[in-house]
Design an enzyme around this catalytic site. Structure first.
Site, short mmCIF file in Angstrom:
data_model
loop_
_atom_site.label_atom_id
_atom_site.label_comp_id
_atom_site.label_asym_id
_atom_site.label_seq_id
_atom_site.Cartn_x
_atom_site.Cartn_y
_atom_site.Cartn_z
N ARG A 8 -10.77 43.10 42.47
CA ARG A 8 -10.19 42.14 41.53
C ARG A 8 -10.96 42.06 40.20
O ARG A 8 -12.10 41.66 40.17
CB ARG A 8 -10.13 40.77 42.19
CG ARG A 8 -9.10 39.82 41.59
CD ARG A 8 -9.00 38.58 42.45
NE ARG A 8 -7.87 37.73 42.09
CZ ARG A 8 -7.47 36.68 42.80
NH1 ARG A 8 -8.11 36.37 43.92
NH2 ARG A 8 -6.42 35.96 42.42
N GLN A 17 -1.46 49.47 48.32
CA GLN A 17 -1.06 48.97 47.01
C GLN A 17 -0.40 50.05 46.15
O GLN A 17 0.09 49.75 45.06
CB GLN A 17 -2.28 48.43 46.26
CG GLN A 17 -2.86 47.16 46.85
CD GLN A 17 -4.12 46.72 46.14
OE1 GLN A 17 -5.17 46.61 46.75
NE2 GLN A 17 -4.04 46.46 44.85
N GLU A 74 -6.01 38.02 37.99
CA GLU A 74 -7.41 38.41 37.82
C GLU A 74 -8.19 37.61 36.78
O GLU A 74 -9.37 37.32 37.00
CB GLU A 74 -7.47 39.90 37.48
CG GLU A 74 -7.07 40.81 38.62
CD GLU A 74 -6.99 42.27 38.22
OE1 GLU A 74 -7.67 43.10 38.84
OE2 GLU A 74 -6.25 42.57 37.26
N PHE A 112 -6.56 43.21 46.69
CA PHE A 112 -7.54 42.98 45.62
C PHE A 112 -8.08 44.28 45.04
O PHE A 112 -9.16 44.31 44.47
CB PHE A 112 -8.70 42.11 46.12
CG PHE A 112 -8.26 40.79 46.70
CD1 PHE A 112 -7.71 39.82 45.88
CD2 PHE A 112 -8.37 40.54 48.05
CE1 PHE A 112 -7.30 38.60 46.41
CE2 PHE A 112 -7.95 39.34 48.59
CZ PHE A 112 -7.41 38.36 47.76
#
Length: 580
Positions: free
Chosen positions: A167, A23, A511, A54
């Protein structure tokens, strides 16, 4: 879901190409270069997509990618690392355990006047993202008007595995803390918890006091209207009466209902974008954001087609391709996190397209005067021959009015309680601004909610006395399944009008809806309360109509059964015999 993985391939000139499920390729890029002892231009990190992130592949992916690159450098051959499921779960870290102590002052009508909090966060053996949690916890906690709010939050180093992002890290714990306090106040006053929630809603003035510029303008504060609309659309009051009648006529099955609001504060970050129009009219798009299943590429393609439609008409979508993230092709990519990467990437692309439209408009007008109707391919072909620059890169850097904003939502939940919890119905209304893609946002809302059920009701990250993880597979770590999904699941996306500081008036959806799963826990608590009141009616000691109790997170079957009373059958039989 894909575990941590990387592939490193040595390249000429002492360069290294690393394919990483990550990410945060930009951070991986600099970390790998530092580890290998080479300039950053000798490292290239490519991320096509992430098979489930996440937050778990924000920082946890870095040691895998770096170790893979180091091995490839030493061996001078390609190296691939793919962590097996058991190892991946052991190193995952999970959410942060916390110990919360609070003192709350309130009036007889349930209006809270002061709250003092002391929070200890178990960060594990090294920080990871733990330093970001206090701000997130308080941001979610501030959804109610606490009057005077004081807090002392400490991030604690322990001998346990470190915790990481998952998350809505911090926000989900903050929401639970807020609801636990509200439930405690209602229980001590013996009043309806729904009325305590409502009386502690923010006015716009208190919202500005707690959230400052993030509160936006008055018309953007939609929580009260969402709350009222949800009450009507879900027939909340009628269902409360029906559940009371059900509980009065059933000894061994109890139902509960809860209505929970959320306020979720998000921040936009600088995000790069690049749009290239090739001579045949096809379009290549690059963004700093990573596709992790949130529909980023879909929204970026739509934004590109929309922004170029004044030149190319409405048939451009099929001509657009979003290219994988490449840290040498597009720098300053940043981290894909916080639910705002899609809209920030879309804004970066819109800025690129606006420049291209400005360059192409004079040519289009000239060709229309000469030829009449002219298509996209002709315009681009002529632009290429006339050496018009058909590539633009930008860096979207949100100014202060656009930097942060609030998301609002509300959910109603009904549970059946038999020790095992079954979710009968969920109703959600969520303010998405003007959704960039309602189908994508609907999927995000539903998926986040079900994932939140896992946090509140199922998923225990078990460790032994030495701090070692023992929940290392789905045999010991229980995730949501098809049976977890509410039997009836109603979700409404509300379009709350124009927001001049938003990207096409849109709002995040990744989220915030996860926090609404607190309604499941609160509804379970409501059902437990009914079971405990019944249990007291079978007891010889009647010192109150309600008992304060703590329902742990996650509220697994053993936890729920214990707070309902493990000896309920015995007490009922004793009561029956004594009344014969």
């Amino acid at each position: 879901m894909e575990t941590q993985t990387a592939l490193a391939v040595p390249d000429e000139d002492n360069c290294m190409v690393v394919y990483s499920s990550n990410q945060n390729p930009e951070f991986a890029h600099s970390t790998i270069a530092k580890c290998l002892g080479v300039p950053q231009h000798n490292v290239r990190v490519i991320t096509r997509r992430v098979g489930g992130g996440f937050g778990g592949k924000a920082l946890k992916a870095l040691p895998i990618a770096t170790a893979c690159a180091l091995a490839a450098q030493k061996l001078q051959r390609p190296v691939r690392v793919y962590v097996n499921r058991k190892t991946d779960m052991i190193m995952a870290g999970g959410r942060h355990p916390m110990k919360i102590t609070y003192t709350v002052g309130y009036k007889s009508n349930g209006k809270i006047t002061a709250l003092q909090l002391e929070i200890l966060i178990n960060a594990g053996m090294y920080p990871d993202i733990s330093s970001f949690l206090p701000r997130a916890i308080i941001a979610a906690l501030k959804k109610y008007d606490w009057g005077a709010l004081s807090f002392d939050i400490k991030v604690c180093k322990t001998n346990q595995p470190n915790r990481t992002a998952m998350r809505a890290p911090g926000d989900v714990q903050g929401t639970f803390i807020a609801e636990a306090i509200i439930e405690h106040v209602a229980s001590s006053l013996l009043v309806d918890v729904d009325s305590v929630r409502q009386i502690n809603f923010h006015t716009y003035e208190s919202l500005r006091l707690f959230y400052e510029d993030g509160a936006g303008e008055l018309q953007e504060y939609t929580l009260a209207s969402l709350w009222d609309k949800l009450g009507m659309s879900s027939s909340y009051n009628k269902r409360v009466v029906a559940i009371k009648e059900f509980n009065d006529s059933n000894k061994w099955i109890k139902r509960g209902i809860s209505r929970v609001p959320i306020i979720y504060e998000v921040m936009l970050w600088k995000t790069p974008g690049k749009v290239s129009i090739l001579p045949d009219g096809s379009i290549a798009v690059e963004v700093g954001g990573i596709e992790i299943g949130q529909g980023l590429w879909t929204k970026v393609k739509q934004m590109t087609a929309f922004a170029l439609s004044s030149i190319g008409g409405r048939d451009l979508l099929e001509k657009i391709r979003v290219i994988q993230a490449d840290t040498l092709s597009l720098i300053q990519g940043g981290m894909t996190a916080g639910s705002t990467t899609s809209e920030a990437s879309c804004e970066a692309i819109r800025m690129c397209c606006d420049i291209l439209v400005e360059r192409l408009t004079p040519l289009k007008e000239k060709l229309q005067n000469q030829l009449g109707s002219v298509n996209w391919e002709t315009i681009i072909s002529m632009a290429s021959m006339q050496s018009v620059n058909l590539q633009v890169s930008t860096l979207y850097n949100p100014g202060w009015p656009s930097l942060g904003y609030l998301n609002y939502g509300a959910a109603v939940q009904v549970d059946i309680l038999t020790g095992e919890t079954t979710i009968l119905q969920t109703d959600i209304i969520y303010d998405c601004g003007k959704s960039l893609n309602p189908a994508v946002d609907m999927g995000q809302i539903e998926g986040a909610f079900v994932q939140g059920i896992g946090f509140f009701m199922l998923e225990e990250y078990l460790e032994n006395s030495d701090g070692l993880v023992v929940a290392d597979s789905t045999w010991t770590y229980k995730i949501p399944t098809m049976d977890t999904i509410p039997k009836k699941f109603n979700v409404e996306i509300r379009s709350s009008g124009d927001h001049r500081n938003r990207v096409l008036s849109s709002k995040a959806s990744g989220e915030p809806p996860l926090l609404l799963a607190a309604s499941v826990h609160c509804a379970t608590r409501d059902a437990v309360r009914e079971a405990r009141q019944q249990l007291r009616s079978w007891s010889d000691h009647q010192d109150g109509t309600d008992i304060s109790f703590q329902l742990e997170v996650p509220a697994t079957l053993p936890v729920v059964k214990e707070v309902c009373g493990l000896d309920s059958v015995e007490k009922y039989l004793q009561w029956e015999i004594s009344h014969q």
